[in-house]
Design a protein around this motif. Structure first.
Motif, PDB file in Angstrom:
ATOM      1  N   MET A  47     -42.624  55.739 -16.497  1.00 36.56           N
ATOM      2  CA  MET A  47     -42.902  54.421 -15.931  1.00 36.56           C
ATOM      3  C   MET A  47     -41.944  53.386 -16.513  1.00 36.56           C
ATOM      4  O   MET A  47     -41.340  53.613 -17.569  1.00 36.56           O
ATOM      5  N   PRO A  48     -41.777  52.240 -15.820  1.00 36.20           N
ATOM      6  CA  PRO A  48     -40.908  51.185 -16.351  1.00 36.20           C
ATOM      7  C   PRO A  48     -41.360  50.785 -17.753  1.00 36.20           C
ATOM      8  O   PRO A  48     -42.555  50.684 -18.021  1.00 36.20           O
ATOM      9  N   SER A  49     -40.405  50.585 -18.644  1.00 34.58           N
ATOM     10  CA  SER A  49     -40.764  50.271 -20.034  1.00 34.58           C
ATOM     11  C   SER A  49     -39.741  49.327 -20.656  1.00 34.58           C
ATOM     12  O   SER A  49     -38.693  49.053 -20.077  1.00 34.58           O
ATOM     13  N   TYR A  50     -40.084  48.859 -21.831  1.00 40.27           N
ATOM     14  CA  TYR A  50     -39.170  48.028 -22.604  1.00 40.27           C
ATOM     15  C   TYR A  50     -39.176  48.541 -24.038  1.00 40.27           C
ATOM     16  O   TYR A  50     -40.122  49.185 -24.488  1.00 40.27           O
ATOM     17  N   LYS A  51     -38.093  48.252 -24.743  1.00 37.24           N
ATOM     18  CA  LYS A  51     -37.995  48.672 -26.140  1.00 37.24           C
ATOM     19  C   LYS A  51     -38.498  47.525 -27.013  1.00 37.24           C
ATOM     20  O   LYS A  51     -37.963  46.411 -26.990  1.00 37.24           O
ATOM     21  N   GLY A  52     -39.549  47.791 -27.773  1.00 37.85           N
ATOM     22  CA  GLY A  52     -40.147  46.772 -28.626  1.00 37.85           C
ATOM     23  C   GLY A  52     -39.370  46.573 -29.916  1.00 37.85           C
ATOM     24  O   GLY A  52     -38.441  47.318 -30.240  1.00 37.85           O
ATOM     25  N   GLN A  53     -39.755  45.580 -30.675  1.00 38.35           N
ATOM     26  CA  GLN A  53     -39.117  45.298 -31.961  1.00 38.35           C
ATOM     27  C   GLN A  53     -39.320  46.436 -32.943  1.00 38.35           C
ATOM     28  O   GLN A  53     -38.557  46.581 -33.892  1.00 38.35           O
ATOM     29  N   ASP A  54     -40.339  47.256 -32.694  1.00 40.65           N
ATOM     30  CA  ASP A  54     -40.607  48.408 -33.552  1.00 40.65           C
ATOM     31  C   ASP A  54     -39.700  49.592 -33.216  1.00 40.65           C
ATOM     32  O   ASP A  54     -39.779  50.643 -33.854  1.00 40.65           O
ATOM     33  N   GLY A  55     -38.832  49.429 -32.184  1.00 41.34           N
ATOM     34  CA  GLY A  55     -37.928  50.505 -31.792  1.00 41.34           C
ATOM     35  C   GLY A  55     -38.544  51.501 -30.840  1.00 41.34           C
ATOM     36  O   GLY A  55     -37.868  52.396 -30.347  1.00 41.34           O
ATOM     37  N   GLU A  56     -39.824  51.369 -30.561  1.00 42.91           N
ATOM     38  CA  GLU A  56     -40.527  52.261 -29.647  1.00 42.91           C
ATOM     39  C   GLU A  56     -40.474  51.692 -28.230  1.00 42.91           C
ATOM     40  O   GLU A  56     -40.367  50.478 -28.039  1.00 42.91           O
TER      41      GLU A  56
END
Length: 110
Positions: A47-56
């Motif tokens: 699914m569409p996603s984004y990379k968080g500040q945690d690197g995940e």
């Protein structure tokens, strides 16, 4: 639930991402940038996603029930398989057309 899937682009020979798709759920909600990915255990739908500040990576939207997840994944996988078959048929037709044009071309003898 009615799910219409459209394969927007195919990238069969390039990296892990094999296709980008869009899904329309019950003609009420559209999801874009669904990826078909070749993983260690075969194809899977991402699914569409984004990379968080945690690197995940975190999904922007996702099915909330296992039943909907299974139905959505199946619809995307089916659309991908159908797009691959159409691409193969188109390639075969183009090859036959090219082959026929060579046969029809005048030959020269020396």
């Amino acid at each position: 639930m009615k799910i219409d899937v459209r394969i927007n682009s195919l990238t069969p020979g390039e990296g892990n991402v094999k296709a980008i798709a869009s899904a329309n759920l019950d003609d009420c909600f559209a999801v874009k940038n669904i990826r078909v990915i070749e993983g260690k255990n075969g194809l899977f739908v991402s699914m569409p996603s984004y990379k968080g500040q945690d690197g995940e990576y975190h999904d922007l939207c996702f099915p909330t029930t296992p039943e909907l997840r299974k139905q959505l994944n199946g619809a995307v996988a089916d659309a991908y398989k159908q797009a691959i078959v159409q691409l193969q048929e188109q390639s075969a037709a183009n090859f036959q057309q090219t082959e026929q044009s060579y046969e029809a071309a005048p030959s020269m003898s020396m």
